[in-house]
Design a protein around this motif. Structure first.
Motif, PDB file in Angstrom:
ATOM      1  N   GLN A 185      -4.162   0.591   5.868  1.00  0.00           N
ATOM      2  CA  GLN A 185      -2.824   0.126   6.185  1.00  0.00           C
ATOM      3  C   GLN A 185      -2.452  -0.995   5.226  1.00  0.00           C
ATOM      4  O   GLN A 185      -3.272  -1.857   4.913  1.00  0.00           O
ATOM      5  N   LEU A 186      -1.217  -0.982   4.761  1.00  0.00           N
ATOM      6  CA  LEU A 186      -0.747  -2.036   3.870  1.00  0.00           C
ATOM      7  C   LEU A 186      -0.229  -3.206   4.695  1.00  0.00           C
ATOM      8  O   LEU A 186       0.398  -3.021   5.735  1.00  0.00           O
ATOM      9  N   GLU A 218       2.048  -6.463   0.867  1.00  0.00           N
ATOM     10  CA  GLU A 218       1.758  -5.318  -0.004  1.00  0.00           C
ATOM     11  C   GLU A 218       2.866  -4.277   0.071  1.00  0.00           C
ATOM     12  O   GLU A 218       3.270  -3.702  -0.935  1.00  0.00           O
ATOM     13  N   HIS A 219       3.373  -4.062   1.282  1.00  0.00           N
ATOM     14  CA  HIS A 219       4.466  -3.113   1.468  1.00  0.00           C
ATOM     15  C   HIS A 219       5.704  -3.570   0.698  1.00  0.00           C
ATOM     16  O   HIS A 219       6.370  -2.759   0.040  1.00  0.00           O
ATOM     17  N   GLN A 220       6.004  -4.867   0.765  1.00  0.00           N
ATOM     18  CA  GLN A 220       7.154  -5.411   0.038  1.00  0.00           C
ATOM     19  C   GLN A 220       6.945  -5.262  -1.470  1.00  0.00           C
ATOM     20  O   GLN A 220       7.870  -4.904  -2.203  1.00  0.00           O
ATOM     21  N   ASP A 253       2.298  -6.509   5.195  1.00  0.00           N
ATOM     22  CA  ASP A 253       3.734  -6.644   4.928  1.00  0.00           C
ATOM     23  C   ASP A 253       3.983  -7.062   3.478  1.00  0.00           C
ATOM     24  O   ASP A 253       4.911  -6.576   2.838  1.00  0.00           O
ATOM     25  N   VAL A 261       5.199  -2.970  -3.046  1.00  0.00           N
ATOM     26  CA  VAL A 261       5.359  -1.562  -3.394  1.00  0.00           C
ATOM     27  C   VAL A 261       6.836  -1.200  -3.471  1.00  0.00           C
ATOM     28  O   VAL A 261       7.280  -0.531  -4.414  1.00  0.00           O
ATOM     29  N   LYS A 262       7.626  -1.666  -2.516  1.00  0.00           N
ATOM     30  CA  LYS A 262       9.060  -1.392  -2.536  1.00  0.00           C
ATOM     31  C   LYS A 262       9.713  -1.999  -3.766  1.00  0.00           C
ATOM     32  O   LYS A 262      10.560  -1.372  -4.404  1.00  0.00           O
TER      33      LYS A 262
END
Length: 81
Positions: free
Chosen positions: A24-25, A29-31, A27, A33-34
């Motif tokens: 799971q990424l 890491e998710h940001q 928050d 990637v976006k």
């Protein structure tokens, strides 16, 4: 490998894969990637805009060049401007 052994191997693999935790990424890491995807999209759009503008400039240059050649042809054959 017998069909029985093959079936057992497949069952064991399915069980092992279903038990493995999925990564799971966070928050952050998710940001990231976006933002990376957005940066790549902007880069592609910039390259496309540069190509379009270069091609339109090339077409306009060709029109101007043909006009100059035509004008010089007419001047050399007696037409005065």
């Amino acid at each position: 490998m017998t069909p029985q052994e093959r079936a057992e191997l497949i069952a064991d693999l399915k069980e092992a894969l279903s038990e493995a935790p999925t990564p799971q990424l966070s928050d952050e890491e998710h940001q990231w990637v976006k933002m990376a995807i957005q940066k790549e999209a902007q880069s592609i759009a910039l390259r496309q805009a540069i190509i379009e503008k270069s091609l339109s400039s090339l077409v306009w240059s060709a029109f101007v060049g043909m006009g100059i050649v035509l004008l010089e042809y007419l001047r050399n054959h007696g037409l005065r401007f």
